[in-house]
Design an enzyme around this catalytic site. Structure first.
Site, mmCIF file in Angstrom:
data_model
loop_
_atom_site.group_PDB
_atom_site.id
_atom_site.type_symbol
_atom_site.label_atom_id
_atom_site.label_comp_id
_atom_site.label_asym_id
_atom_site.label_seq_id
_atom_site.Cartn_x
_atom_site.Cartn_y
_atom_site.Cartn_z
ATOM 1 N N LYS A 131 0.875 -1.174 0.000
ATOM 2 C CA LYS A 131 0.000 0.000 0.000
ATOM 3 C C LYS A 131 0.917 1.231 0.000
ATOM 4 C CE LYS A 131 -3.876 1.952 2.556
ATOM 5 N NZ LYS A 131 -3.432 3.334 2.496
ATOM 6 N N GLU B 265 2.549 2.110 3.799
ATOM 7 C CA GLU B 265 1.556 2.277 4.863
ATOM 8 C C GLU B 265 1.003 0.943 5.320
ATOM 9 O OE1 GLU B 265 -1.408 4.858 2.909
ATOM 10 O OE2 GLU B 265 -1.500 5.708 4.916
#
Ligand code: ATP
Length: 637
Positions: free
Chosen positions: A293, A445
């Protein structure tokens, strides 16, 4: 024949078939909708009004739909109304003769300029020999106003607005609605989805159901609404939808109103989860893949048949002016047979000197508009993760596996320019946890877990995409002090150093070192070398009699219990493999910590000061309690 719209509110507007529909008719419709909060009633009023327009002056359906949506162009065109109160006050003043100050004071008290405009019109009605506003004239003037730029723009806008106010009749709140529309605050309780249902029902009833059996009308109306909503989610443009609705049967809409480069679709979104276990639970019988991500900005990149590139944000705004460098590099990245393409990507700040990605905070310092390639301070790299359209064909209804193949086949990755999102396909808890750790170490993330057979669902926060954020790894607040008692040799890039280590806690009472976890991620190459050097000093030939470990987790090298590490972990679980706190929570099984990461070496602690079984059991019980209360809160939602 002359048709009369049947409205109770005010005097019904009338017009000749084919003639422009008076704006008063729309104002009456607004008033009727505003007077109810019941959804079905709103839909019925809307459907009736739209039917009347289709039956008399279908050319006015498009401007009517736009005004009902309080827009002058599709969302992605970036043409907004949102006129400031200062100009509106000037215009009201010039039309009514009231001074600006008193209008401003009254507006400050009531917070509502539209009712001031209405009240003034109520007294005066049409001034002089003006032609009354029609739906199309109001819409055209709105479009003109939205496009005015330059230094005289305020005066010019004021003049056009004054003209609209002068040409509004009294009695049907016309002036008030013109003000509210110009402010971009129509607020009559009609959402875009409601408008689509109204359009679908009106078109169906007026053009397809006439004279037919009406007994099974409800499901057919429902199907028509579904079709219209679906095509609009893939091609969110009234310019495309309305002519197609008027041009043929609703069942044919998917053939004509189609997703294509130049009209962005709303991004598919991901659902949050609270850990690897939840992901595995949700995807029990599903094939899934896990992607990094990236922490940047969503970018939907469109390349049309002419090779023209447009980049859209998560909210469908045109961001090409912010990323001219991305637009410029796209043609060079395309495979030779690619004629048109839409890819879903994340634009991430890039450090060309270090060859590394940079955090989101750096990206947010980039200028938003009118960026010139030469002046760019913050470089960006694109991480492509989905292909939505290729060579004239929409891939939205294809499974992710196919879309990914199309993605990889249609572009060539170039480091620092465009890369494909890193992914892994695995159902193993440990592997997932390690991949999460690895992603965080690489500055991500967290991960996004995606079902491989799922289609692309525009604008949906879908269960087919799950977010696994790095906060999860911070899960257990307290750190653990553990003793390193064994290791496995590294392979591949890690040849020559230890690739993973066996960790234990200390049971004071029984004088035992009990294993709690294996750690193998989150180390830099340099650190692995240092640790290898340090631990080699403590190698022993056989395990100590006071070590307790699982039979299927035997290290290749044993160490004397000397080195203490502080580690963080995502969570604790009952484990058949590890021996920590065995007998305290489960009668035979131990407790393990998952996804541990090294915080530091504790030079100041001796091995017998390591975390105790009682502490581990207490943390486990606390976690169970916490997840129960969290689960309860979620049920209550
Ligand atoms: P949300 O409304 O979903 O909470 P958000 O803006 O808070 O959105 P996040 O929850 O952090 O975003 O995560 C979703 C975003 O992650 C996506 O909109 C996209 O921009 C970004 N992203 C990064 N990598 C990927 C990937 N591999 N696949 C999908 N989205 C990704």
């Amino acid at each position: 024949a002359e048709l009369h719209a049947k409205y109770e509110a005010g005097q019904a507007a009338t017009w000749e078939a084919g003639a422009p529909v008076p704006f008063a008719f729309l104002a009456q419709t607004f008033t009727a909708i505003d007077a109810t909060t019941k959804r079905t009633e709103i839909t019925n009023i809307l459907t009736d009004a739209l039917r009347t327009i289709i039956a008399t002056t279908p050319d006015d359906l498009l401007p009517t739909a736009y005004l009902l949506n309080n827009r002058v162009a599709p969302a992605h065109a970036g043409v907004e109304l949102g006129i400031g109160d200062a100009i509106l006050i000037k215009a009201i003043s010039s039309v009514t003769g009231r001074n600006e100050k008193s209008i401003k004071e009254e507006a400050a008290k009531s917070g509502d300029l539209s009712s001031i405009a209405n009240a003034a019109k109520g007294k005066q009605g049409l001034i002089g020999k003006v032609t009354a506003n029609t739906i199309r004239s109001v819409f055209k003037t709105f479009r003109d106003i939205a496009k005015i730029e330059g230094n005289k723009s305020q005066d010019h806008k004021k003049a056009l607005i004054s003209k609209l106010l002068t040409a509004s009749g009294k009695g049907s709140n016309e002036a008030g609605y013109i003000i509210r529309l110009l402010q971009g605050k129509l607020r009559i309780g009609l959402q875009e989805q409601g408008l689509l249902v109204g359009l679908a029902q009106a078109a169906f009833l007026e053009r397809e159901s006439a004279g037919r059996d009406t007994s099974s009308l409800a499901p057919r109306l429902e199907a028509a609404a579904q079709t219209v909503k679906q095509v609009f989610s893939e091609c969110p443009s009234l310019d495309e939808l309305v002519p197609a609705l008027l041009g043929g049967p609703i069942k044919d809409l998917p053939k004509s109103v189609r997703f294509k480069p130049g009209v962005p679709i709303k991004a598919m979104l991901a659902k949050p989860t609270n850990g690897v276990t939840e992901v595995l639970d949700k995807f029990q019988d599903t094939q899934f893949t896990v992607e990094y991500k990236y922490d940047g900005e969503r970018a939907q990149v469109h390349v049309d048949e002419r090779g023209h590139v447009t980049i859209y944000s998560r909210n469908s705004e045109d961001m090409t002016g912010k990323y001219p460098d991305l637009a410029q590099r796209m043609p060079d990245l395309l495979a030779p047979d690619v004629k048109s393409l839409v890819v879903d990507c994340e634009a991430v700040a890039w450090d060309p000197k270090e060859g590394k990605i940079r955090p989101f905070q750096v990206l947010s310092t980039r200028k938003r508009k009118d960026v010139t390639v030469g002046s760019i301070q913050v470089q960006v790299v694109l991480f492509a993760f989905d292909c939505l359209f290729l060579n004239g064909e929409s891939l939205l209804s294809k499974p992710l596996t196919e879309r990914r193949e199309a993605l990889v086949g249609s572009m060539t990755a170039k480091p620092g320019q465009m890369e494909f999102a890193t992914f892994k396909t695995s159902h193993d808890v440990e592997e997932l946890g390690n991949f999460l750790n690895e992603s965080v170490a690489a500055g991500m993330e967290g991960l996004i877990v995606k079902s491989l057979d799922s289609t692309y669902e525009p604008s949906k926060r879908s269960v087919n995409w799950l977010k696994l954020k790095k906060d999860y790894l911070e899960g257990v607040g307290d750190t653990f002090d553990v003793v390193v008692i064994g290791a496995w040799h590294g392979r591949g890039k890690r040849t020559g150093v230890y690739g993973s280590y066996l960790l234990a806690i200390y049971d004071d009472e029984n004088e035992q070192f009990q294993t709690i976890s294996k750690i193998g991620t989150g180390f830099s190459e340099e650190l692995l070398k240092t640790l290898h050097g340090q631990l080699n000093e403590h190698v022993i030939d056989a395990p100590r009699t006071y070590y307790r470990w699982g039979e299927s987790l035997v290290p290749e090298v044993w160490f004397d219990a000397q080195v203490v590490w502080e580690v963080k972990a995502a969570d604790l679980s009952i484990s058949p493999l590890h021996k920590a706190a065995a007998g305290l929570v489960d009668p035979t099984k131990g407790i393990s910590i998952r996804f541990p990461r090294l915080v530091k070496t504790r030079e100041d602690k001796s091995p017998d000061q390591a975390t105790s079984p009682e502490q581990v059991a207490e943390m486990y019980n606390k976690q169970v309690l916490l997840s129960k209360t969290k689960g309860k809160a979620a049920d209550d939602d």
